[in-house]
Each structure stands twice: as structure tokens, then as C-alpha cells.
Design a protein around this motif. Structure first.
Motif, mmCIF file in Angstrom:
data_model
loop_
_atom_site.group_PDB
_atom_site.id
_atom_site.type_symbol
_atom_site.label_atom_id
_atom_site.label_comp_id
_atom_site.label_asym_id
_atom_site.label_seq_id
_atom_site.Cartn_x
_atom_site.Cartn_y
_atom_site.Cartn_z
ATOM 1 N N HIS A 159 -8.005 23.290 -10.289
ATOM 2 C CA HIS A 159 -8.370 24.139 -11.424
ATOM 3 C C HIS A 159 -9.056 23.335 -12.521
ATOM 4 N N ASP A 207 -11.129 24.182 -14.643
ATOM 5 C CA ASP A 207 -11.256 24.936 -15.886
ATOM 6 C C ASP A 207 -9.995 24.862 -16.743
ATOM 7 N N ARG A 208 -8.865 24.553 -16.122
ATOM 8 C CA ARG A 208 -7.620 24.571 -16.890
ATOM 9 C C ARG A 208 -7.353 23.245 -17.585
ATOM 10 N N LEU A 209 -8.096 22.222 -17.235
ATOM 11 C CA LEU A 209 -7.731 20.891 -17.715
ATOM 12 C C LEU A 209 -8.250 20.569 -19.107
ATOM 13 N N ALA A 210 -9.416 21.122 -19.439
ATOM 14 C CA ALA A 210 -10.024 20.754 -20.717
ATOM 15 C C ALA A 210 -9.100 21.112 -21.874
ATOM 16 N N SER A 211 -8.447 22.271 -21.799
ATOM 17 C CA SER A 211 -7.599 22.665 -22.921
ATOM 18 C C SER A 211 -6.291 21.874 -22.936
ATOM 19 N N LEU A 212 -6.086 21.013 -21.940
ATOM 20 C CA LEU A 212 -4.940 20.102 -21.997
ATOM 21 C C LEU A 212 -5.371 18.718 -22.484
ATOM 22 N N GLY A 213 -6.585 18.625 -22.974
ATOM 23 C CA GLY A 213 -7.028 17.365 -23.561
ATOM 24 C C GLY A 213 -7.811 16.464 -22.622
ATOM 25 N N TYR A 214 -8.164 16.967 -21.456
ATOM 26 C CA TYR A 214 -8.889 16.123 -20.497
ATOM 27 C C TYR A 214 -10.390 16.310 -20.606
ATOM 28 N N ASN A 215 -11.105 15.199 -20.518
ATOM 29 C CA ASN A 215 -12.542 15.269 -20.381
ATOM 30 C C ASN A 215 -12.861 15.320 -18.886
ATOM 31 N N HIS A 231 -11.862 19.538 -24.712
ATOM 32 C CA HIS A 231 -10.823 18.509 -24.657
ATOM 33 C C HIS A 231 -10.642 17.833 -26.014
ATOM 34 N N SER A 238 -8.619 20.160 -28.184
ATOM 35 C CA SER A 238 -7.223 20.035 -27.778
ATOM 36 C C SER A 238 -6.595 18.780 -28.365
#
Lengths: 324, 233
Positions: A198, A200-208, B71, B74
Motif C-alpha cells: 500500500h 499510498d498509505r505510507l506518506a501520511s505515516l511520515g515516509y518519503n 510525508h 506528517s
């Protein structure tokens, strides 16, 4: 843990095999090991990174050419160290992957079939380029690439004879296997699994997402580059076929047949397919391609995880996380 | 805390938010209510940088974030619990939390004990695959995953969707407690009136991509005509 035991067993069997198969086949097996390394690099980027690269041979070929050009002294006549060649081959392939990957993944990014087509096209372009780049041998390629010369503590040793070459290559392949396995079991592996399933789900967890994608693309390219660099020293020959369409597709078939989501299965897929090719093509001639095609279809339709990965998973009792 | 001015955003040519403005106070729980298709989720995604801003300004804690990548938003303290929860079903509970921790590495992360203290069920089931959780438990995990990054503000998109009422109330009460204890600001998109009454300090009503009305929770408790006007079909 059990996974590592099985891998150790596989490498032990490979290490013992020259006793049984004799000189000629040991030479062949050395080349297959290098193909196995290429397969691992593709398994890493495709099966673990979720990037279907249809032109993995690009990196193999770039590594091969860099190694050939450097160790033949075509850049600097006094700088022909094999170590330097290997490092430059890996770095060159990785840099090329970074540049290409930036165009592929930045912004909204390209994925799926489009990504596959673009990487395939790139491989074709590079193959054409090498065919026409006369300073680098053009269509005929570069001949007389020297064998790898190992220097330690002042002593130097050329990997010319079959046995030492085989064991040196096996050691490198095993080392890469265990390093990548270790990396995949670390936090990096968790990130890769998440980004494969996923993105698409990672960016909002702070991942680039771009950085992670680029890192796995470049790492895989470096491994493929290493494989290419070793490969050209085996036969002393670098040619445009190393960089292009055919090898890219073959690598894809090995990995699909073996199992893309399992490093060991992809590695064995390359070795077994190549071994089967040399046996079966003697018996069936060109019809052997039909057999390979059927095996490929069976693997895609019935065992999408791979002909080898399915039984290997049973053996190791490990189940990889799947897309949901 | 969050100031949005003349925001326009949408999908391709179709603008969902036109000239949208609002201010969300720090340390408060603000609920955003409105019928389906009024642009609530679009607003959340636009704040998170998941949808590109056409024009306008979003200031978060003194930083203009309308052009920042997701990111980055966030990492400067915007926690996001998307609609549908979007947890990683094949990861264990602990892995889901760890993934979020790693994403905020070097930032102002919360210790995992704090999370387990707030949501004991996550500790009990740390090694369980998140996909086997019920909807409510997955929601708790999704909220915990956002909180572990130590956000200054939490965006919650329809957290009660498809969750049984008893758990809805528990989640509301727990979030309310966390907001009071930590001073966390929350912006929640919600259609569930009970949840809003449990949790919110202030309510914004949204229609056709803009805020039409705002009131505090006391007003809403005494008079539900606004609910009828903006929620009933």
C-alpha cells in the motif's frame, strides 16, 4: 531461521557439487551462479520492492561494460584493479538506476504495466546504443577482458582456473544472499513490504515513498551490476546482448518460475532453468523453448508464487505477507 | 492551529472545495459535519497533501503546508486517520505501530507504553494479525498508529463508519480523555451524532464545499435544528 538453514544447505550442496559434475559443468555452473545473482537482484526489486523492472539486464550490462572498460585499462592504463572495477560497476549501475528511477517514481510516479514497458524500452535503447558505440566495440563487444585479480596482503591471484573461480563466485553470491536477507529482516524489510502492498498509505505515516523506492531500485541495480561485472571476467567478453531485451526477459522468467517473493527461490530458479536449458536443448533442440514456455505458464496460472517458492515455503514454514 | 484561507481543491478539473476558509483552534476538538459528497474527505486529504491545492493557503502551526509533500506534513505533526482505517492487514498490531514509529524516526514520537496504556487491547493482541481485528479494533489501531508519531493535530475521517455502537462510545470517550490530557487538537469528520456529542467542543457544518455554520457543542445539545438542516436528506 529455518529459512537461513535451508539457504545454508543449498549453498553447501552447491559448494560440494564440483566433485560430482566435473570441470566443464563447474565452469557452466559458475556462470549460472552469476545469473542467480542477477535473479536475486530482480527478486529484490520486483518481489520485495513491488517494482516490475522489465529491463533488469540494463544494470547487468552497465556493470559488465564498466568492469571491462576499466580493467582493460581503456580509461586509465595504470588503473586496472579488479576491486576498483567491481566497485565502479556497482556504483555506476546504482547511479544509473537512481537517475532513471527519479524520472519513473517522482511526482505521481509510474507503476504496473507502464513501468514495465518503459524499463523494457530503456533496455532496448541501451542495447541499440551499445551496438553502435564503436569505441566500446559496437556490435562485436569488448574482447579480452582480463580475469578478476585478487590482491591481498601483497599476494595476488588471478581467477583463471575453474575451481578457484567457482568458489570465489559462490562466496560472493552467498555473501550477497545473506546480506540482503538480513536487510530484508530489518526495519527496511518492513518498509518495503508496506510500500509494496500500500504505497499510498505510507506518506501520511511520515515516509518519503520516493526515497524508499529509489533506494531499493538502486540497491537492486548495484547487485545486478556486480553480477554483470563478474560475468564479463568469466568469458573475458562483454557484448551488447548482456544489456538488452533477451537477457532481461530471461531473468524475468527465471524469477517468475522460481518465485519472485523469495530470494532463494528466484536464485534457484535461474540456476535450474539454465541447467535444464543446457540439458533439454541438447535433447529437444529449439523445441526446448516450448517446454520453458509451458513451465512458465504453469507457474503463472497454477503456482503464482513460483514453482520453487511454493514447496520451499512449505519446507521453511514461512509465509510471506501478501497484498490485501 | 490550523488556518485555511480561500482554499480551492478537487480532482482534476472538478473542484470540490471552492473558496473554503476556516480556523481550527488549538487544543480543541472540532467536528466537521455534513451530508455525503459535501467535500469533507476531500478537505482532509487536501490538508494532508494527498490532493493538490489549486489555490489558497493552509497554515498549520505557523507553517504554510499547502505545497508540502504528505510525508513532510506528517512529520511536522499532522496525524491522519483515513476513512476506512487503512491499516496494514497482514502486519501484526505491533508491526503496524512500529511502521509508524519508523516513519517518524527522530521526531517527537510517543513511547509505545503510552499507547498501550491508552489502548490496552493493543498490548494484549500485539502479535495478532491486524486483519483479523474487528472494525472497531482496527479503528483503535489506526488511531494509535497516528498518535504514536506524537502529532500536534489529529485528523479523523469518519472513525465510526461501520463500527458497533458500544465501541463508538468507548473510542469517543478515550479520544476525549487523550485530547484533554495532552492538549492535542482534533479535527474530526463525522456523521455519527453521538460521537460528536461525546467528543467535540465545536461543530462546523459543511455544505457544497464551504462552511455554512459553526456552533459550540452546548448549543447543539439544546437545539438540534442545525443537525436536521445539514444532515437530513
Amino acid at each position: 531461521m529455518r529459512n537461513n538453514l535451508i539457504a545454508l544447505l543449498v549453498f553447501a550442496v552447491l559448494a560440494a557439487s564440483p566433485v560430482a559434475i566435473g570441470g566443464y559443468w563447474t565452469g557452466q555452473l559458475t556462470a549460472y551462479l552469476v545469473y542467480g545473482l542477477l535473479a536475486m537482484s530482480l527478486s529484490l526489486v520486483w518481489g520485495y520492492g513491488g517494482i516490475l523492472c522489465f529491463g533488469q539486464a540494463m544494470f547487468f550490462g552497465i556493470g559488465g561494460y564498466i568492469m571491462a572498460v576499466l580493467t582493460k585499462g581503456m580509461i586509465l592504463p595504470e588503473l586496472t584493479s579488479s576491486y576498483l572495477g567491481l566497485i565502479a560497476a556497482m556504483a555506476g549501475s546504482a547511479l544509473f538506476a537512481l537517475a532513471l528511477g527519479y524520472f519513473l517514481f517522482a511526482g505521481r510516479g509510474i507503476s504496473g504495466a507502464y513501468l514495465a514497458i518503459i524499463t523494457l524500452a530503456m533496455a532496448l535503447v541501451l542495447e541499440r546504443l551499445m551496438n553502435n558505440w564503436y569505441a566500446l566495440g559496437g556490435y562485436n563487444g569488448l574482447l579480452n577482458v582480463p580475469p578478476i585479480k585478487l590482491n591481498f596482503f601483497g599476494a595476488s591471484f588471478e581467477l583463471w582456473d575453474r575451481m578457484p573461480t567457482f568458489y570465489a563466485v559462490l562466496a560472493v553470491v552467498a555473501l550477497v544472499y545473506f546480506l540482503v536477507t538480513w536487510l530484508l529482516s530489518s526495519a527496511y524489510g518492513l518498509r518495503l513490504t508496506a510500500i509494496r502492498t500500500h504505497p499510498d498509505r505510507l506518506a501520511s505515516l511520515g515516509y518519503n515513498v520516493l526515497t524508499i523506492r529509489l533506494s531499493v531500485f538502486a540497491l537492486s541495480a548495484a547487485i545486478a551490476g556486480l553480477a554483470g561485472a563478474i560475468f564479463v571476467t568469466l568469458d573475458g567478453f562483454a557484448s551488447p546482448t548482456l544489456i538488452g531485451f533477451t537477457l532481461s526477459t530471461e531473468a524475468l522468467i527465471w524469477v517468475a518460475i522460481g518465485g519472485k517473493e523469495m530470494l532463494l527461490a528466484a536464485f534457484l530458479g535461474a540456476i535450474l532453468t539454465r541447467t535444464a536449458e543446457s540439458w533439454l536443448s541438447e535433447i529437444f533442440g529449439d523445441y526446448w523453448i516450448l517446454i520453458l514456455g509451458i513451465a512458465f505458464m504453469i507457474s503463472v496460472v497454477l503456482l503464482p508464487k513460483g514453482l520453487l517458492a511454493t514447496p520451499l515455503e512449505k519446507l521453511t514454514g514461512s509465509k510471506r505477507k501478501k497484498t490485501r | 492551529m490550523l488556518e485555511i484561507e480561500n482554499l480551492a481543491a478537487g480532482y482534476g478539473e472538478a473542484l470540490v472545495l471552492r473558496d473554503f476558509s476556516c480556523r481550527i483552534a488549538p487544543g480543541k476538538v472540532t467536528a466537521l459535519m455534513g451530508r455525503n459528497g459535501m467535500g469533507k474527505t476531500t478537505l482532509m486529504k487536501t490538508i494532508m497533501g494527498l490532493i493538490r491545492v489549486k489555490s489558497g493557503r493552509i497554515m498549520f502551526d505557523g507553517t504554510a503546508i499547502e505545497k508540502l509533500p504528505t510525508h513532510h506534513i506528517s512529520r511536522i505533526g499532522m496525524g491522519y486517520v483515513p476513512q476506512g482505517r487503512e491499516i496494514f492487514a497482514d502486519f501484526t498490531v505491533a508491526e503496524n505501530l512500529r511502521l509508524s514509529l519508523l516513519g517518524h524516526e527522530g521526531g517527537n514520537v510517543l513511547p509505545i507504553e503510552q499507547i498501550y496504556d491508552w489502548f490496552p487491547i493493543l498490548k494484549e493482541r500485539a502479535e495478532q494479525r491486524a486483519g483479523t481485528f474487528s472494525g472497531g479494533q482496527q479503528q483503535i489501531l489506526a488511531i494509535a498508529r497516528a498518535l504514536i508519531g506524537g502529532p500536534k493535530m489529529l485528523l479523523l475521517d469518519e472513525p465510526t463508519e461501520g463500527i458497533q455502537p458500544s465501541i463508538v462510545h468507548d473510542i469517543g470517550a478515550q479520544l476525549s480523555r487523550i485530547a484533554r490530557e495532552t492538549g492535542l487538537s482534533i479535527l474530526i469528520v463525522e456523521q455519527n451524532v453521538d460521537m460528536v456529542r461525546t467528543l467535540a467542543d465545536e461543530v462546523l457544518f459543511m455544505e457544497n464545499g464551504a462552511i455554512q455554520e459553526r456552533c459550540d457543542i452546548e448549543t447543539l445539545r439544546q437545539d438540534d435544528s442545525l443537525l436536521h438542516r445539514y444532515l437530513s436528506v
